[in-house]
Design a protein around this motif. Sequence first.
Motif, PDB file in Angstrom:
ATOM      1  N   PRO A  41     -12.353   6.155 -11.567  1.00 35.01           N
ATOM      2  CA  PRO A  41     -13.201   6.978 -11.064  1.00 35.01           C
ATOM      3  C   PRO A  41     -14.272   6.559 -10.406  1.00 35.01           C
ATOM      4  CG  PRO A  41     -12.771   7.709 -13.441  1.00 35.01           C
ATOM      5  CD  PRO A  41     -12.161   6.339 -13.073  1.00 35.01           C
ATOM      6  N   TYR A  42     -14.583   5.256 -10.777  1.00 34.01           N
ATOM      7  CA  TYR A  42     -15.721   4.391 -10.157  1.00 34.01           C
ATOM      8  C   TYR A  42     -15.303   4.175  -8.582  1.00 34.01           C
ATOM      9  CZ  TYR A  42     -18.988   0.516  -9.197  1.00 34.01           C
ATOM     10  OH  TYR A  42     -19.913  -0.267  -8.504  1.00 34.01           O
ATOM     11  N   ILE A  43     -14.032   3.606  -8.647  1.00 25.10           N
ATOM     12  CA  ILE A  43     -13.617   3.257  -7.390  1.00 25.10           C
ATOM     13  C   ILE A  43     -13.381   4.411  -6.179  1.00 25.10           C
ATOM     14  CG2 ILE A  43     -11.344   2.235  -6.155  1.00 25.10           C
ATOM     15  CD1 ILE A  43     -13.481   0.130  -7.480  1.00 25.10           C
ATOM     16  N   ARG A  44     -12.938   5.476  -7.077  1.00 24.59           N
ATOM     17  CA  ARG A  44     -12.555   6.897  -5.940  1.00 24.59           C
ATOM     18  C   ARG A  44     -13.865   7.361  -5.846  1.00 24.59           C
ATOM     19  NH1 ARG A  44      -7.461   8.437  -4.749  1.00 24.59           N
ATOM     20  NH2 ARG A  44      -5.952   7.788  -6.114  1.00 24.59           N
ATOM     21  N   GLY A  45     -15.012   7.236  -6.249  1.00 26.33           N
ATOM     22  CA  GLY A  45     -16.246   7.579  -5.805  1.00 26.33           C
ATOM     23  C   GLY A  45     -16.743   6.953  -4.723  1.00 26.33           C
ATOM     24  N   MET A  46     -16.590   5.447  -4.641  1.00 24.90           N
ATOM     25  CA  MET A  46     -16.957   4.602  -3.567  1.00 24.90           C
ATOM     26  C   MET A  46     -15.909   5.018  -2.352  1.00 24.90           C
ATOM     27  SD  MET A  46     -17.447   1.055  -5.674  1.00 24.90           S
ATOM     28  CE  MET A  46     -18.054   0.082  -4.397  1.00 24.90           C
ATOM     29  N   ILE A  47     -14.649   5.238  -2.648  1.00 24.41           N
ATOM     30  CA  ILE A  47     -14.088   5.692  -1.528  1.00 24.41           C
ATOM     31  C   ILE A  47     -14.492   6.911  -1.064  1.00 24.41           C
ATOM     32  CG2 ILE A  47     -11.609   6.438  -0.772  1.00 24.41           C
ATOM     33  CD1 ILE A  47     -10.529   4.310  -2.987  1.00 24.41           C
ATOM     34  N   LYS A  48     -14.827   7.992  -1.744  1.00 21.64           N
ATOM     35  CA  LYS A  48     -15.048   9.269  -1.135  1.00 21.64           C
ATOM     36  C   LYS A  48     -16.292   8.986  -0.345  1.00 21.64           C
ATOM     37  CE  LYS A  48     -16.289  13.886  -2.795  1.00 21.64           C
ATOM     38  NZ  LYS A  48     -16.453  14.865  -3.816  1.00 21.64           N
ATOM     39  N   LYS A  49     -17.364   8.176  -0.904  1.00 20.99           N
ATOM     40  CA  LYS A  49     -18.457   7.906   0.133  1.00 20.99           C
ATOM     41  C   LYS A  49     -18.150   7.358   1.405  1.00 20.99           C
ATOM     42  CE  LYS A  49     -23.042   5.882  -0.189  1.00 20.99           C
ATOM     43  NZ  LYS A  49     -24.067   5.280  -0.825  1.00 20.99           N
ATOM     44  N   ILE A  50     -17.307   6.670   1.778  1.00 25.19           N
ATOM     45  CA  ILE A  50     -17.055   6.012   3.118  1.00 25.19           C
ATOM     46  C   ILE A  50     -15.476   6.328   3.392  1.00 25.19           C
ATOM     47  CG2 ILE A  50     -18.425   3.978   2.715  1.00 25.19           C
ATOM     48  CD1 ILE A  50     -15.670   2.338   1.938  1.00 25.19           C
ATOM     49  N   SER A  51     -15.217   7.607   3.081  1.00 24.65           N
ATOM     50  CA  SER A  51     -13.627   7.877   3.345  1.00 24.65           C
ATOM     51  C   SER A  51     -13.557   8.427   4.819  1.00 24.65           C
ATOM     52  CB  SER A  51     -13.686   9.360   2.852  1.00 24.65           C
ATOM     53  OG  SER A  51     -14.534  10.378   3.303  1.00 24.65           O
ATOM     54  N   PHE A  52     -14.567   8.485   5.724  1.00 19.20           N
ATOM     55  CA  PHE A  52     -14.293   8.445   7.121  1.00 19.20           C
ATOM     56  C   PHE A  52     -14.036   7.353   7.787  1.00 19.20           C
ATOM     57  CE2 PHE A  52     -18.585   7.567   6.354  1.00 19.20           C
ATOM     58  CZ  PHE A  52     -19.041   6.339   7.412  1.00 19.20           C
ATOM     59  N   MET A  53     -14.082   6.108   7.065  1.00 17.48           N
ATOM     60  CA  MET A  53     -13.819   4.697   7.711  1.00 17.48           C
ATOM     61  C   MET A  53     -12.710   4.010   6.797  1.00 17.48           C
ATOM     62  SD  MET A  53     -17.577   3.001   6.991  1.00 17.48           S
ATOM     63  CE  MET A  53     -17.395   1.698   8.136  1.00 17.48           C
ATOM     64  N   VAL A  54     -12.191   4.381   6.102  1.00 18.98           N
ATOM     65  CA  VAL A  54     -11.044   3.835   5.233  1.00 18.98           C
ATOM     66  C   VAL A  54      -9.744   4.511   5.146  1.00 18.98           C
ATOM     67  CG1 VAL A  54     -12.777   2.450   3.747  1.00 18.98           C
ATOM     68  CG2 VAL A  54     -11.821   4.611   2.959  1.00 18.98           C
ATOM     69  N   LYS A  55      -8.890   4.015   5.039  1.00 20.58           N
ATOM     70  CA  LYS A  55      -7.431   4.615   4.807  1.00 20.58           C
ATOM     71  C   LYS A  55      -6.921   3.992   3.346  1.00 20.58           C
ATOM     72  CE  LYS A  55      -3.761   3.085   6.682  1.00 20.58           C
ATOM     73  NZ  LYS A  55      -2.652   2.504   7.566  1.00 20.58           N
ATOM     74  N   VAL A  56      -6.458   5.192   2.530  1.00 17.85           N
ATOM     75  CA  VAL A  56      -6.064   4.719   1.118  1.00 17.85           C
ATOM     76  C   VAL A  56      -4.365   5.171   0.965  1.00 17.85           C
ATOM     77  CG1 VAL A  56      -6.485   5.183  -1.181  1.00 17.85           C
ATOM     78  CG2 VAL A  56      -8.453   5.129   0.402  1.00 17.85           C
ATOM     79  N   GLU A  57      -4.041   4.067   0.349  1.00 16.40           N
ATOM     80  CA  GLU A  57      -2.461   4.293  -0.198  1.00 16.40           C
ATOM     81  C   GLU A  57      -2.301   3.750  -1.427  1.00 16.40           C
ATOM     82  OE1 GLU A  57       0.293   2.040   2.494  1.00 16.40           O
ATOM     83  OE2 GLU A  57      -1.505   1.966   4.093  1.00 16.40           O
ATOM     84  N   GLU A  58      -1.551   4.643  -2.232  1.00 14.85           N
ATOM     85  CA  GLU A  58      -1.173   4.212  -3.595  1.00 14.85           C
ATOM     86  C   GLU A  58       0.117   3.457  -3.748  1.00 14.85           C
ATOM     87  OE1 GLU A  58      -1.064   7.405  -6.486  1.00 14.85           O
ATOM     88  OE2 GLU A  58      -2.742   8.414  -5.721  1.00 14.85           O
ATOM     89  N   LEU A  59      -0.071   2.312  -4.411  1.00 17.45           N
ATOM     90  CA  LEU A  59       0.897   1.335  -4.631  1.00 17.45           C
ATOM     91  C   LEU A  59       1.710   1.731  -6.009  1.00 17.45           C
ATOM     92  CD1 LEU A  59      -0.750  -1.990  -3.315  1.00 17.45           C
ATOM     93  CD2 LEU A  59       0.621  -0.385  -2.108  1.00 17.45           C
TER      94      LEU A  59
END
Length: 59
Positions: A41-59
Motif C-alpha cells: 500500500p505504501y508503494i501504491r500510494g507513491m505511484i498514485k501521486k506520480i501516476s502521470f509520469m510513470v508506467k507500472v507493470e506487474e511481474l
Amino acid sequence: MADLKITLTRSLIGQKPSIRKTAIALGLKRPNKFVIRKDSPYIRGMIKKISFMVKVEEL
C-alpha cells in the motif's frame, strides 16, 4: 505479494518538489529507467501521486 516494475516516463525537470522527492524515494532519477519494488500500500500510494509520469507493470 507481486513485484512491480516502475518506469519513469517523463523528466523530473520543472516538477514540484514534492513530486520530485516522491520519484527519488522510489529510486527513479532519470527518464526511461526502471526499478522493481514489492507491491505494498505504501508503494501504491507513491505511484498514485506520480501516476502521470510513470508506467507500472506487474511481474
